[in-house]
Motif scaffolding. Sequence first.
Motif, PDB file in Angstrom:
ATOM      1  N   LEU A 111      34.961  99.438  74.889  1.00  0.00           N
ATOM      2  CA  LEU A 111      34.434 101.181  75.339  1.00  0.00           C
ATOM      3  C   LEU A 111      33.658 101.595  74.475  1.00  0.00           C
ATOM      4  O   LEU A 111      33.131 102.198  75.282  1.00  0.00           O
ATOM      5  CB  LEU A 111      35.990 101.767  76.199  1.00  0.00           C
ATOM      6  N   ALA A 112      34.109 101.745  73.903  1.00  0.00           N
ATOM      7  CA  ALA A 112      33.399 102.011  71.580  1.00  0.00           C
ATOM      8  C   ALA A 112      31.795 102.229  71.797  1.00  0.00           C
ATOM      9  O   ALA A 112      31.251 102.667  71.562  1.00  0.00           O
ATOM     10  CB  ALA A 112      34.135 102.486  71.189  1.00  0.00           C
ATOM     11  N   ALA A 113      31.804 101.164  72.441  1.00  0.00           N
ATOM     12  CA  ALA A 113      30.286 100.589  72.070  1.00  0.00           C
ATOM     13  C   ALA A 113      28.899 101.086  73.317  1.00  0.00           C
ATOM     14  O   ALA A 113      28.029 100.908  73.275  1.00  0.00           O
ATOM     15  CB  ALA A 113      29.775  99.022  72.548  1.00  0.00           C
ATOM     16  N   LEU A 114      29.962 101.589  74.480  1.00  0.00           N
ATOM     17  CA  LEU A 114      29.302 101.834  75.972  1.00  0.00           C
ATOM     18  C   LEU A 114      28.713 103.171  75.477  1.00  0.00           C
ATOM     19  O   LEU A 114      29.156 104.293  74.994  1.00  0.00           O
ATOM     20  CB  LEU A 114      29.783 101.776  76.889  1.00  0.00           C
ATOM     21  N   ALA A 115      27.668 103.661  76.607  1.00  0.00           N
ATOM     22  CA  ALA A 115      27.205 104.924  76.480  1.00  0.00           C
ATOM     23  C   ALA A 115      27.784 105.573  77.219  1.00  0.00           C
ATOM     24  O   ALA A 115      29.210 105.082  78.179  1.00  0.00           O
ATOM     25  CB  ALA A 115      25.641 105.065  77.501  1.00  0.00           C
ATOM     26  N   ALA A 116      27.607 106.915  77.166  1.00  0.00           N
ATOM     27  CA  ALA A 116      28.927 107.929  77.880  1.00  0.00           C
ATOM     28  C   ALA A 116      29.063 107.738  79.414  1.00  0.00           C
ATOM     29  O   ALA A 116      30.249 108.009  80.064  1.00  0.00           O
ATOM     30  CB  ALA A 116      28.374 108.949  77.268  1.00  0.00           C
TER      31      ALA A 116
END
Length: 225
Positions: free
Chosen positions: A154-159
């Motif tokens: 999730l941290a690697a995804l765009a908002a």
Amino acid sequence: MTIEPRVLGDDPLPAPWTSGPPRTWLLRIDDRPQPYAHTLDAQEQARAAAFARENLRTRYVASHLALRRLLGAYLGMEPGAVELTREPCPGCGGPHGRPAAVGARFHFNLSHAGDLAFIAFADTPVGADVEREQPAEVAAEVARMLHPDERAELAALAAAELPVAFARCWTRKEAYLKGLGTGLSESPTKTYVGTARTPSPPPGWTLTDIEVDHGYAAAIAVATG
């Protein structure tokens, strides 16, 4: 596996239960109160009466009336005659595990969120969950409760991608924990179910994302034996 939920109210009630693939049902709840004194049992009535907000009471009553209508149809009896119980908790053995209907040859699970109720039935233990998608900042905050690998994904995804991916993961995880019978008494950090489009089921289970209304996510977990 693709599972499309039937809509309660549009489709006729089912015939008595026969073994086969999982069955899922979707109920769209409006805010009209429904009489329930002759259908819900004493415990359900007490819980309904305990809600301080009328809309929460209405949604609880509607989802439990829907569950009883389906249970009655599958068991071949009146909805109010269905006797509900709880299986032993797999963690402590207490009477707060998976919900069950006395005499049923199938398993079931109920979830509701917002104006949707989602109900699943299967030959083996099953868990179901439906959730509203949350804003990116809420998803990022709650994501701290997830498995470390899920947090990293999730941290690697765009908002903009975060609400959908988080909702996918959370509904899978809740469905699995409800099917297991522990619910959130087992830490959501323990088991990996994944945030990508394809679920990663724990051993002995299948996980299936269920397409429901826009702005919501849903999933079921079914024990494989």
